[in-house]
Write an enzyme that holds these catalytic residues in place. Structure first.
Site, PDB file in Angstrom:
ATOM      1  N   LYS A   1      48.321  41.671  46.400  1.00  0.00           N
ATOM      2  CA  LYS A   1      47.152  41.734  45.501  1.00  0.00           C
ATOM      3  C   LYS A   1      46.204  42.849  45.942  1.00  0.00           C
ATOM      4  O   LYS A   1      45.706  43.617  45.111  1.00  0.00           O
ATOM      5  CB  LYS A   1      46.404  40.395  45.489  1.00  0.00           C
ATOM      6  CG  LYS A   1      45.159  40.452  44.615  1.00  0.00           C
ATOM      7  CD  LYS A   1      44.310  39.200  44.622  1.00  0.00           C
ATOM      8  CE  LYS A   1      43.047  39.440  43.782  1.00  0.00           C
ATOM      9  NZ  LYS A   1      42.060  38.369  43.850  1.00  0.00           N
TER      10      LYS A   1
ATOM     11  N   LYS B   1      35.571  37.018  47.911  1.00  0.00           N
ATOM     12  CA  LYS B   1      35.342  38.448  47.670  1.00  0.00           C
ATOM     13  C   LYS B   1      35.178  39.182  48.996  1.00  0.00           C
ATOM     14  O   LYS B   1      35.765  40.243  49.206  1.00  0.00           O
ATOM     15  CB  LYS B   1      34.047  38.653  46.871  1.00  0.00           C
ATOM     16  CG  LYS B   1      34.141  38.455  45.386  1.00  0.00           C
ATOM     17  CD  LYS B   1      32.818  38.888  44.765  1.00  0.00           C
ATOM     18  CE  LYS B   1      32.781  38.660  43.272  1.00  0.00           C
ATOM     19  NZ  LYS B   1      31.489  39.014  42.694  1.00  0.00           N
TER      20      LYS B   1
ATOM     21  N   PHE C   1      41.768  33.438  44.515  1.00  0.00           N
ATOM     22  CA  PHE C   1      40.682  32.602  44.013  1.00  0.00           C
ATOM     23  C   PHE C   1      40.552  32.817  42.506  1.00  0.00           C
ATOM     24  O   PHE C   1      41.287  33.609  41.908  1.00  0.00           O
ATOM     25  CB  PHE C   1      39.367  32.929  44.743  1.00  0.00           C
ATOM     26  CG  PHE C   1      38.767  34.276  44.404  1.00  0.00           C
ATOM     27  CD1 PHE C   1      39.294  35.441  44.919  1.00  0.00           C
ATOM     28  CD2 PHE C   1      37.667  34.362  43.552  1.00  0.00           C
ATOM     29  CE1 PHE C   1      38.737  36.679  44.609  1.00  0.00           C
ATOM     30  CE2 PHE C   1      37.098  35.598  43.242  1.00  0.00           C
ATOM     31  CZ  PHE C   1      37.641  36.757  43.765  1.00  0.00           C
ATOM     32  N   GLY C   2      39.580  32.114  41.917  1.00  0.00           N
ATOM     33  CA  GLY C   2      39.273  32.324  40.501  1.00  0.00           C
ATOM     34  C   GLY C   2      40.508  32.169  39.624  1.00  0.00           C
ATOM     35  O   GLY C   2      41.234  31.177  39.688  1.00  0.00           O
ATOM     36  N   TYR C   3      40.752  33.176  38.814  1.00  0.00           N
ATOM     37  CA  TYR C   3      41.823  33.126  37.816  1.00  0.00           C
ATOM     38  C   TYR C   3      43.166  33.653  38.356  1.00  0.00           C
ATOM     39  O   TYR C   3      44.108  33.846  37.580  1.00  0.00           O
ATOM     40  CB  TYR C   3      41.404  33.933  36.575  1.00  0.00           C
ATOM     41  CG  TYR C   3      40.124  33.413  35.940  1.00  0.00           C
ATOM     42  CD1 TYR C   3      40.162  32.417  34.966  1.00  0.00           C
ATOM     43  CD2 TYR C   3      38.874  33.910  36.325  1.00  0.00           C
ATOM     44  CE1 TYR C   3      38.984  31.929  34.391  1.00  0.00           C
ATOM     45  CE2 TYR C   3      37.691  33.433  35.761  1.00  0.00           C
ATOM     46  CZ  TYR C   3      37.760  32.442  34.795  1.00  0.00           C
ATOM     47  OH  TYR C   3      36.604  31.958  34.236  1.00  0.00           O
ATOM     48  N   ASP C   4      43.271  33.889  39.661  1.00  0.00           N
ATOM     49  CA  ASP C   4      44.508  34.464  40.218  1.00  0.00           C
ATOM     50  C   ASP C   4      45.786  33.700  39.839  1.00  0.00           C
ATOM     51  O   ASP C   4      46.815  34.341  39.563  1.00  0.00           O
ATOM     52  CB  ASP C   4      44.413  34.575  41.750  1.00  0.00           C
ATOM     53  CG  ASP C   4      43.585  35.781  42.182  1.00  0.00           C
ATOM     54  OD1 ASP C   4      43.367  36.683  41.353  1.00  0.00           O
ATOM     55  OD2 ASP C   4      43.169  35.819  43.350  1.00  0.00           O
TER      56      ASP C   4
ATOM     57  N   ARG D   1      39.670  45.174  42.393  1.00  0.00           N
ATOM     58  CA  ARG D   1      38.762  45.355  43.542  1.00  0.00           C
ATOM     59  C   ARG D   1      39.288  46.456  44.463  1.00  0.00           C
ATOM     60  O   ARG D   1      38.517  47.293  44.948  1.00  0.00           O
ATOM     61  CB  ARG D   1      38.672  44.000  44.274  1.00  0.00           C
ATOM     62  CG  ARG D   1      37.651  43.915  45.378  1.00  0.00           C
ATOM     63  CD  ARG D   1      37.282  42.465  45.687  1.00  0.00           C
ATOM     64  NE  ARG D   1      36.575  41.858  44.584  1.00  0.00           N
ATOM     65  CZ  ARG D   1      37.096  40.909  43.784  1.00  0.00           C
ATOM     66  NH1 ARG D   1      38.308  40.421  44.011  1.00  0.00           N
ATOM     67  NH2 ARG D   1      36.405  40.443  42.758  1.00  0.00           N
TER      68      ARG D   1
ATOM     69  N   ASP E   1      30.534  43.137  40.830  1.00  0.00           N
ATOM     70  CA  ASP E   1      30.509  42.278  39.652  1.00  0.00           C
ATOM     71  C   ASP E   1      31.859  42.423  38.964  1.00  0.00           C
ATOM     72  O   ASP E   1      32.301  43.539  38.669  1.00  0.00           O
ATOM     73  CB  ASP E   1      29.363  42.616  38.701  1.00  0.00           C
ATOM     74  CG  ASP E   1      29.047  41.398  37.837  1.00  0.00           C
ATOM     75  OD1 ASP E   1      28.690  40.350  38.401  1.00  0.00           O
ATOM     76  OD2 ASP E   1      29.197  41.472  36.601  1.00  0.00           O
ATOM     77  N   SER E   2      32.503  41.305  38.775  1.00  0.00           N
ATOM     78  CA  SER E   2      33.887  41.369  38.308  1.00  0.00           C
ATOM     79  C   SER E   2      34.167  40.251  37.331  1.00  0.00           C
ATOM     80  O   SER E   2      33.363  39.338  37.160  1.00  0.00           O
ATOM     81  CB  SER E   2      34.838  41.302  39.511  1.00  0.00           C
ATOM     82  OG  SER E   2      34.419  40.310  40.420  1.00  0.00           O
TER      83      SER E   2
END
Ligand code: ITT
Length: 200
Positions: free
Chosen positions: A177, A13, A154-157, A183, A69-70
């Site tokens: 992105k 982030k 990262f995460g669900y990318d 974001r 918060d995402s």
């Protein structure tokens, strides 16, 4: 130069926030402050949790604090994982485990094309000295793929294809992105708030 402290230890982030805001901003995060304990996200919305994180840190450290918060909302799962995106597959689960769980859940409900619609949300709260100065929201719509693709982000990318594109955020890479993400959209509102003429 505007200095911002991000109330996170998620280095992904922080890197995205610095990249999106650019050289007019100096962005640090809580990795430099091991004495600040983790703020428990007891809120029931992205906004509540963003405010909790920003206020929690801004009462302990001086200057401008932002909290992000995402999360990802998937139509076929009734909006899950939503605010539980970080811990969807358990507290210490890896990104791969979270992705696997999401794809399994979609297979379980036999989600086909339209119901694989999803959106990323980002709520940013800006605080200073225990006071919330503003809240900024960003959303990006898209679709969940059948299989993960790409290793950026990262995460669900790797399983999220933004609307109008064919490649996942994991395939697109940071330059693309960070132009169109949830974001990026929230941060552009924050920038206009902090530097009013930047939006003109
Ligand atoms: P902090 O609370 O310390 O900031 P966190 O990772 O726990 O870090 P959140 O509670 O906001 O953050 O959870 C957000 C989760 O949603 C994150 O861990 C990812 O799994 C997912 N997520 C958020 N933004 C994302 C993005 O841009 N790309 C992929 N996944 C994202």
């Amino acid at each position: 130069m505007i200095r911002l402290l991000v109330a996170t230890r998620n280095a992904h982030k922080t890197r995205e926030i610095q990249h999106i805001l650019g050289s007019g901003f100096s962005v640090r995060d809580l990795r430099a402050y091991p004495q600040i304990s983790e703020i428990i996200e007891t809120g029931t919305s992205f906004e509540e949790n963003a405010k909790l994180k920003a206020l929690g840190v801004s009462t302990k450290l001086p200057g401008l604090v932002i909290a992000d918060d995402s999360g990802l909302e998937v139509d076929a799962l009734g909006g899950a994982p939503g605010i539980h995106s970080a811990r969807y597959a358990g507290a210490n689960a890896t990104d791969t485990e979270k992705i696997d769980k999401l794809l399994e859940e979609l297979a379980r409900v036999r989600a086909k094309n339209d119901s694989r619609r999803a959106r990323f949300h980002c709520l940013l709260a800006l605080a200073r000295n225990g006071e919330v100065l503003g809240v900024f929201e960003g959303t990006v719509k898209g679709q969940i793929t059948q299989q993960p693709r790409g290793s950026h982000g990262f995460g669900y990318d790797p399983i999220f294809v933004p609307k109008g594109f064919e490649r996942t955020f994991g395939e697109l890479g940071p330059a693309e992105k960070n132009q169109l993400s949830h974001r990026a959209r929230a941060l552009e509102k924050l920038r206009t708030f902090l530097v009013p003429r930047s939006g003109q």
